[in-house]
Design an enzyme around this catalytic site. Structure first.
Site, PDB file in Angstrom:
ATOM      1  N   SER A 118     -15.194 -30.413  45.571  1.00 23.93           N
ATOM      2  CA  SER A 118     -16.438 -30.935  46.149  1.00 23.93           C
ATOM      3  C   SER A 118     -17.546 -30.915  45.100  1.00 23.93           C
ATOM      4  CB  SER A 118     -16.818 -30.124  47.394  1.00 23.93           C
ATOM      5  OG  SER A 118     -17.939 -30.690  48.040  1.00 23.93           O
ATOM      6  N   THR A 119     -18.628 -30.162  45.342  1.00 17.98           N
ATOM      7  CA  THR A 119     -19.771 -30.148  44.433  1.00 17.98           C
ATOM      8  C   THR A 119     -19.348 -29.719  43.031  1.00 17.98           C
ATOM      9  OG1 THR A 119     -21.170 -29.503  46.295  1.00 17.98           O
ATOM     10  CG2 THR A 119     -22.115 -29.305  44.099  1.00 17.98           C
ATOM     11  N   HIS A 129     -14.996 -34.753  47.901  1.00 22.87           N
ATOM     12  CA  HIS A 129     -16.042 -35.124  48.853  1.00 22.87           C
ATOM     13  C   HIS A 129     -16.966 -36.140  48.195  1.00 22.87           C
ATOM     14  CE1 HIS A 129     -15.529 -30.945  50.937  1.00 22.87           C
ATOM     15  NE2 HIS A 129     -14.606 -31.798  51.322  1.00 22.87           N
ATOM     16  N   MET A 163     -18.829 -26.271  47.786  1.00 22.91           N
ATOM     17  CA  MET A 163     -19.542 -25.431  48.731  1.00 22.91           C
ATOM     18  C   MET A 163     -18.798 -25.326  50.059  1.00 22.91           C
ATOM     19  SD  MET A 163     -23.539 -25.650  49.559  1.00 22.91           S
ATOM     20  CE  MET A 163     -23.746 -25.411  47.808  1.00 22.91           C
ATOM     21  N   ASP A 215     -14.083 -25.744  53.111  1.00 29.33           N
ATOM     22  CA  ASP A 215     -13.100 -26.801  53.340  1.00 29.33           C
ATOM     23  C   ASP A 215     -11.910 -26.623  52.404  1.00 29.33           C
ATOM     24  OD1 ASP A 215     -12.016 -29.090  54.483  1.00 29.33           O
ATOM     25  OD2 ASP A 215     -12.906 -30.419  52.970  1.00 29.33           O
TER      26      ASP A 215
END
Length: 400
Positions: free
Chosen positions: A219-220, A246, A339, A342
């Site tokens: 993700s991030t 994401h 973050m 997930d």
């Protein structure tokens, strides 16, 4: 604790005002200055010394790409988050910006009040705190987790007045912009998931078997992390690789194309029914889940539109769950910077089924959230620095 200071660069006064209000409505963020193009931004950097820059792409005098080139020429290492328009051309330019050194991007709100404004605001503040906090910690000689250092306990910030608002423009009146108005800001601090302090132990149901698939969740911090991993991955890998990053719809196709240009393996945005071919990397399309499925003659991916999981679509948990069910102990699961949680629960399930698993370590994660929770749930066999992740994948995959 000093706040993370943000320089906002956009030729639209409305957008500068909107982003400024999002920033000032968030604990531990403040506006350092605003600028209407890249040239003015370069002039303001030595004066306001920001911890992070929010940068528009299309601007007069000096646009986003030109700014990034000059930033590189001058040796400026302040992280940059791009404001990207949801167009085909916007996606192409966004990926060029990442190649030029931008750390990440968010989709630019469309019109005065986007229906997704609150979601965009949360995504923006998440990235500003993640990248800006990391830079500020290094600049100020702080130690410890970035989120721990810079985040207060989650709370509604609607009642919390900002301390000050340097260089923030007043809202435009409806007379100046009759078709563009701004509603009062009332955003919540993003939800930072805190994992259990005790690491669980998982006893796999079976020993690892021959490796047939690799699944990655991120993700991030993911766009540049994946660029590093896939630039160094072996072209001799025979297993298919499926990735959930994401990312909003409209950007994943060009993101896959940008990875394909630097990766020795084929990289493409997944389509429903795509074959899981040897040495092919499939990127989950934005706003769609991806799962794996075995047919009589071949294994394929399916693209589905079920409800978001853990607040995400695509969700890493959805992919990992299907991999655990279909491949059991014949898979490698990898969870990287991001973050929240997930992917963590279902990586643990993959481990339980006998899959091999890796997680990115804390030091090299932009946000040590997803890999942290996965580690504490017992889902990660080994934590790997980003610089060693490609080598670790190569070693496991080529051994089979």
């Amino acid at each position: 604790m000093d706040k993370i200071s943000v320089l906002i660069v956009d030729d639209s006064a409305l957008m500068r005002n909107l982003v400024s209000r999002i920033v000032e409505s968030t604990p531990n963020l403040c506006v350092a200055a605003t600028a209407m193009n890249g040239q003015f931004a370069l002039e303001k950097i030595p004066l306001c010394k920001p911890d992070i820059i929010v940068l528009d792409v299309e601007m007069p005098v000096m646009n986003g790409l030109q700014f990034l080139q000059e930033r590189k020429n001058r040796g400026i290492d302040i992280p940059v988050v791009m404001l990207s328009s949801l167009t085909s051309n916007g996606a192409v330019i966004t990926m060029q910006c990442l190649e030029m050194g931008a750390c990440d991007f968010i989709q630019k709100p469309s019109g005065a009040i986007s229906l997704d404004l609150h979601k965009i605001a949360e995504t923006l503040t998440e990235k500003l705190i993640s990248y800006g906090g990391r830079y500020a910690s290094k600049k100020r000689g702080l130690s410890g987790n970035v989120l721990t250092t810079y985040m207060e306990p989650p709370e509604s910030v609607s009642a919390k007045a900002p301390d000050h608002k340097p260089s923030v423009e007043k809202p435009l009146s409806t007379a100046e912009k009759p078709h563009e108005t701004i509603a009062p800001m009332s955003f919540k601090t993003p939800s930072w998931t805190v994992a259990s302090k005790e690491k669980k132990e998982i006893i796999p149901l079976r020993e690892p078997g021959a490796l047939e698939i690799i699944a990655i969740g991120i993700s991030t911090g993911g766009p540049n992390a994946l660029r590093e991993v896939f630039a160094n991955i072996s072209g001799d890998i025979k297993q298919p690789i499926v990735v959930v990053q994401h990312m909003p719809a409209g950007f994943t196709s060009e993101f896959a194309n940008s990875l394909d240009r630097i990766c020795p393996l084929e990289v493409k945005e997944a389509q429903d029914g795509d074959l899981l071919k040897p040495g092919r990397i499939l990127i989950a399309p934005g706003s769609h889940h991806i799962i794996v499925e075995r047919k009589k003659l071949a294994a394929v991916v399916r693209i589905i539109d079920t409800e978001p999981r853990n607040g995400h679509r695509p969700s890493v948990d959805v992919l990992f769950e299907s991999v655990a069910q279909v491949y059991q102990n014949h898979a490698l699961g990898i969870i990287m910077t991001g973050m929240g949680r997930d992917g963590a629960e279902q990586l643990a399930e993959m481990r339980k089924q006998g899959s091999r698993t890796l997680g990115q370590d804390e030091k090299t994660s932009i946000v040590y959230g997803m890999p942290k929770v996965a580690w504490e749930l017992g889902g990660v066999q080994e934590q790997i620095p980003l610089s060693n992740m490609a080598d670790a994948i190569n070693k496991i995959a080529l051994k089979g």
